[in-house]
Design a protein around this motif. Sequence first.
Motif, mmCIF file in Angstrom:
data_model
loop_
_atom_site.group_PDB
_atom_site.id
_atom_site.type_symbol
_atom_site.label_atom_id
_atom_site.label_comp_id
_atom_site.label_asym_id
_atom_site.label_seq_id
_atom_site.Cartn_x
_atom_site.Cartn_y
_atom_site.Cartn_z
ATOM 1 N N ARG A 71 -8.866 3.145 -5.595
ATOM 2 C CA ARG A 71 -8.257 3.084 -6.923
ATOM 3 C C ARG A 71 -7.573 1.749 -7.192
ATOM 4 O O ARG A 71 -7.595 1.238 -8.318
ATOM 5 C CB ARG A 71 -7.238 4.236 -7.092
ATOM 6 N N LEU A 72 -6.974 1.168 -6.191
ATOM 7 C CA LEU A 72 -6.130 -0.006 -6.397
ATOM 8 C C LEU A 72 -6.711 -1.304 -5.862
ATOM 9 O O LEU A 72 -6.133 -2.372 -6.073
ATOM 10 C CB LEU A 72 -4.750 0.241 -5.771
ATOM 11 N N THR A 73 -7.843 -1.217 -5.170
ATOM 12 C CA THR A 73 -8.484 -2.432 -4.655
ATOM 13 C C THR A 73 -9.996 -2.304 -4.821
ATOM 14 O O THR A 73 -10.514 -1.261 -5.219
ATOM 15 C CB THR A 73 -8.173 -2.664 -3.155
ATOM 16 N N ASP A 74 -10.710 -3.341 -4.475
ATOM 17 C CA ASP A 74 -12.171 -3.306 -4.509
ATOM 18 C C ASP A 74 -12.763 -2.858 -3.180
ATOM 19 O O ASP A 74 -13.995 -2.856 -3.007
ATOM 20 C CB ASP A 74 -12.728 -4.683 -4.885
ATOM 21 N N GLU A 75 -11.914 -2.486 -2.243
ATOM 22 C CA GLU A 75 -12.362 -1.975 -0.951
ATOM 23 C C GLU A 75 -12.446 -0.447 -0.995
ATOM 24 O O GLU A 75 -11.969 0.195 -1.937
ATOM 25 C CB GLU A 75 -11.390 -2.411 0.147
ATOM 26 N N THR A 76 -13.037 0.140 0.036
ATOM 27 C CA THR A 76 -13.136 1.591 0.146
ATOM 28 C C THR A 76 -12.639 2.045 1.514
ATOM 29 O O THR A 76 -12.461 1.232 2.424
ATOM 30 C CB THR A 76 -14.591 2.062 -0.037
ATOM 31 N N GLY A 77 -12.422 3.341 1.649
ATOM 32 C CA GLY A 77 -11.999 3.900 2.931
ATOM 33 C C GLY A 77 -10.509 4.134 2.997
ATOM 34 O O GLY A 77 -9.758 3.833 2.068
ATOM 35 N N PHE A 78 -10.088 4.681 4.137
ATOM 36 C CA PHE A 78 -8.688 5.037 4.337
ATOM 37 C C PHE A 78 -7.852 3.818 4.739
ATOM 38 O O PHE A 78 -8.302 2.973 5.509
ATOM 39 C CB PHE A 78 -8.563 6.109 5.429
ATOM 40 N N VAL A 79 -6.642 3.769 4.215
ATOM 41 C CA VAL A 79 -5.687 2.727 4.621
ATOM 42 C C VAL A 79 -5.506 2.776 6.135
ATOM 43 O O VAL A 79 -5.441 1.732 6.805
ATOM 44 C CB VAL A 79 -4.338 2.943 3.906
ATOM 45 N N SER A 80 -5.438 3.963 6.702
ATOM 46 C CA SER A 80 -5.165 4.137 8.127
ATOM 47 C C SER A 80 -6.282 3.615 9.027
ATOM 48 O O SER A 80 -6.098 3.522 10.242
ATOM 49 C CB SER A 80 -4.926 5.610 8.435
ATOM 50 N N GLU A 81 -7.430 3.255 8.440
ATOM 51 C CA GLU A 81 -8.544 2.723 9.233
ATOM 52 C C GLU A 81 -8.510 1.201 9.350
ATOM 53 O O GLU A 81 -9.327 0.623 10.056
ATOM 54 C CB GLU A 81 -9.873 3.155 8.599
ATOM 55 N N ARG A 82 -7.554 0.550 8.657
ATOM 56 C CA ARG A 82 -7.476 -0.913 8.665
ATOM 57 C C ARG A 82 -6.195 -1.366 9.352
ATOM 58 O O ARG A 82 -5.158 -0.718 9.269
ATOM 59 C CB ARG A 82 -7.470 -1.456 7.228
ATOM 60 N N SER A 83 -6.260 -2.518 9.996
ATOM 61 C CA SER A 83 -5.056 -3.097 10.600
ATOM 62 C C SER A 83 -4.152 -3.672 9.514
ATOM 63 O O SER A 83 -4.589 -3.900 8.378
ATOM 64 C CB SER A 83 -5.439 -4.196 11.588
ATOM 65 N N ALA A 84 -2.919 -3.930 9.871
ATOM 66 C CA ALA A 84 -1.980 -4.526 8.916
ATOM 67 C C ALA A 84 -2.482 -5.893 8.453
ATOM 68 O O ALA A 84 -2.355 -6.241 7.276
ATOM 69 C CB ALA A 84 -0.593 -4.645 9.539
ATOM 70 N N THR A 85 -3.063 -6.666 9.361
ATOM 71 C CA THR A 85 -3.604 -7.977 8.983
ATOM 72 C C THR A 85 -4.740 -7.825 7.986
ATOM 73 O O THR A 85 -4.805 -8.545 6.978
ATOM 74 C CB THR A 85 -4.088 -8.732 10.230
ATOM 75 N N GLU A 86 -5.621 -6.868 8.243
ATOM 76 C CA GLU A 86 -6.733 -6.623 7.317
ATOM 77 C C GLU A 86 -6.229 -6.163 5.959
ATOM 78 O O GLU A 86 -6.686 -6.644 4.916
ATOM 79 C CB GLU A 86 -7.679 -5.586 7.915
ATOM 80 N N LEU A 87 -5.281 -5.248 5.957
ATOM 81 C CA LEU A 87 -4.739 -4.742 4.696
ATOM 82 C C LEU A 87 -4.021 -5.849 3.931
ATOM 83 O O LEU A 87 -4.103 -5.924 2.704
ATOM 84 C CB LEU A 87 -3.780 -3.577 4.971
ATOM 85 N N GLY A 88 -3.335 -6.710 4.652
ATOM 86 C CA GLY A 88 -2.611 -7.802 4.018
ATOM 87 C C GLY A 88 -3.505 -8.844 3.377
ATOM 88 O O GLY A 88 -3.027 -9.695 2.611
ATOM 89 N N GLN A 89 -4.799 -8.785 3.679
ATOM 90 C CA GLN A 89 -5.761 -9.709 3.080
ATOM 91 C C GLN A 89 -6.532 -9.077 1.916
ATOM 92 O O GLN A 89 -7.373 -9.733 1.298
ATOM 93 C CB GLN A 89 -6.748 -10.177 4.156
#
Length: 261
Positions: A71-89
């Motif tokens: 809903r809020l980004t152009d990515e898909t999947g669960f937040v919990s599946e990404r590292s903080a570094t990945e999410l921060g990008q």
Amino acid sequence: MMQEPRRTPLPSGFLTRPIAHRALHDRAAGRIENSPAAIRAAIAHGYAIEIDLQLSRDGVAMVFHDETLERLTDETGFVSERSATELGQIRLKDSSENIPTLTEVLKIVAGQVPLLIEIKDQSLVMGPTDGRLEAATAKALAAYTGEVALMSFNPACIYHLAKLAPNLPRGLTTAAYDEESWAPLPPEACEHFRAIPDYDATLSSFISHEAADLASPRVAELKASGADILCWTIRSAAEETKARAVAQNVTFEGYLSPLPA
């Protein structure tokens, strides 16, 4: 030595400054919910701020509402599946900003206004949690000196926080738990949580209740017993006037709530 859990009063700022829901967001202006721009705008107006937390794969508290990214980004999947570094990008839609960590947001707020933090249910079924997001939250807040309070729909989160951060005010986010709206939560679970049975056991000092259900007898009972009553989510001046007949403060979006004189 770990301090004993206790009921910690809500600081006065949470009862006097209207609370900007997911900060003072305005997508048309490039201020996405829970974004640094929305947080800075709320500070500039003098509002208290409500934000949401999800957990990264590597155990970092991220300021983001949804369990998933679509809903809020152009990515898909669960937040919990990404590292903080990945999410921060990851860029927020209609914005020049990325998903922030709680630590980054605390540096922006820096005690200038009260900060109300909602811990999102990591069990996804309002059940027991592993305590990782609660621990990450407590760690990030350990040296923070501004007015802050913690809340969650899931009482299991607040049980963890009562032990991890006993000095911080805690409360329950509560609702009418309409069975259709809360599906697939079972009807018996809706009935259970509708009664707000965990208020005393979690040593909560406030609730933030669904605005349309503020006439609930249970809300009146808690208020009479000394609980502070906040509410969510107010979207007009008329709604605010009605809500303030019961609630001591409102969480608002989509308009500018008047500040106290």
